[in-house]
Design an enzyme around this catalytic site. Structure first.
Site, short mmCIF file in Angstrom:
data_model
loop_
_atom_site.label_atom_id
_atom_site.label_comp_id
_atom_site.label_asym_id
_atom_site.label_seq_id
_atom_site.Cartn_x
_atom_site.Cartn_y
_atom_site.Cartn_z
CB CYS A 83 -0.91 -0.02 1.23
SG CYS A 83 -1.89 1.48 1.48
CB CYS A 194 -2.86 3.64 -5.64
SG CYS A 194 -4.10 2.76 -4.65
#
Length: 276
Positions: A83, A194
């Site tokens: 992440c 992302c």
């Protein structure tokens, strides 16, 4: 078996992959290609999903309480924070909290700058990742002489989750988020900053056109994981039984039935609630 009581059940070193949602599945898939003999324990911290909208102080507090628990409970050989929103904030802190090697994923600014022919690149990430000093430092260090257009989008995270849950996605909403890139025709390279966004690679590529290269950190993270594990377990046999992968939510998920078919297709035999 009580999901909360599940720990590592193999002598083969296991890999703990962590994300707030399912974006880390992109990294899990790449790691599985390179390291098919290693079991994966995927932790989706849906208790705090999505990380991209949470204040820094909240994420730091969560990291301090959660990662020591995960390390003690699952005994991972390596932890991958899959992440960008988390890695750009808590990576060093998690490394200090645990004895396990920790790998984080950050936007692939350097390879994008090296690849670009026009000197104009885009960064597509969550809003918090875009605004982090860590990200700005990457831009200054590796793309200081480039024109960098940064777009923060939490809407695309939602669209990626919709897709993985088997629900329709809104291509008009995706196009709207990409307008800053569309309006800059010199951009020839865009960083998918992302781990959710590669799940929308086809849709993004269709909107931006084949002349725009999409770059992410997925393969680099998988290769780094392999190198780290090879140093930890140099004598591991090259052929081992097919491992059992587990996907664990940290809190009850009312949409677990929607996501289960996708997780099964991606090799996760057990989908559980860990209550962490």
């Amino acid at each position: 078996m009580n999901p909360a009581d599940i720990t590592a059940q193999s002598n083969t070193p296991n890999i703990l992959i962590f994300d707030s949602g399912i974006g880390g599945l992109t990294i899990a898939a790449e790691i599985t290609k390179i390291l098919p003999q290693h079991p994966i324990i995927y932790i989706a911290d849906n208790r705090l999903y999505p990380y991209g909208t949470k204040p820094d102080a909240v994420l730091r507090t969560r990291a301090r309480s959660l990662f020591p628990i995960l390390e003690a409970h699952y005994h991972p050989s390596i932890i991958v924070i899959a992440c960008n929103s988390a890695s750009t904030l808590i990576l060093d802190e998690v490394r200090a909290l645990t004895d396990t090697p920790v790998i984080g994923v950050v936007p692939a600014i350097k390879p994008a700058a090296e690849f670009s022919k026009t000197g104009s690149i885009g960064l597509l990430a969550t809003k918090v990742t875009i605004n982090r000093p860590y990200t700005q430092n990457l831009i200054n260090q590796f793309a200081g002489d480039h024109n960098v257009v940064s777009v923060g989008s939490d809407i695309l995270v939602f669209q990626a989750e919709q897709k993985m849950h088997g629900n329709p996605i809104d291509t008009d909403a995706i196009r709207q988020e990409l307008l800053p890139f569309i309006n800059q025709p010199n951009i020839d390279t865009i960083v998918l900053g992302c781990t959710h966004f590669p799940l929308l690679r086809d849709e993004i590529s269709h909107i931006l056109g084949q002349s725009v290269e999409l770059i992410d950190s997925i393969n680099a993270i998988a290769r780094r994981t392999a190198v780290t594990l090879s140093k930890l377990t140099p004598d591991l046999p090259s052929t081992l039984p097919t491992p059992k992968h587990r996907f664990i939510f940290t809190a009850p998920n009312p949409k677990i039935d929607e996501i289960t078919p996708t997780l099964h297709r991606r090799g996760f035999s057990d989908i559980l609630i860990g209550n962490h």
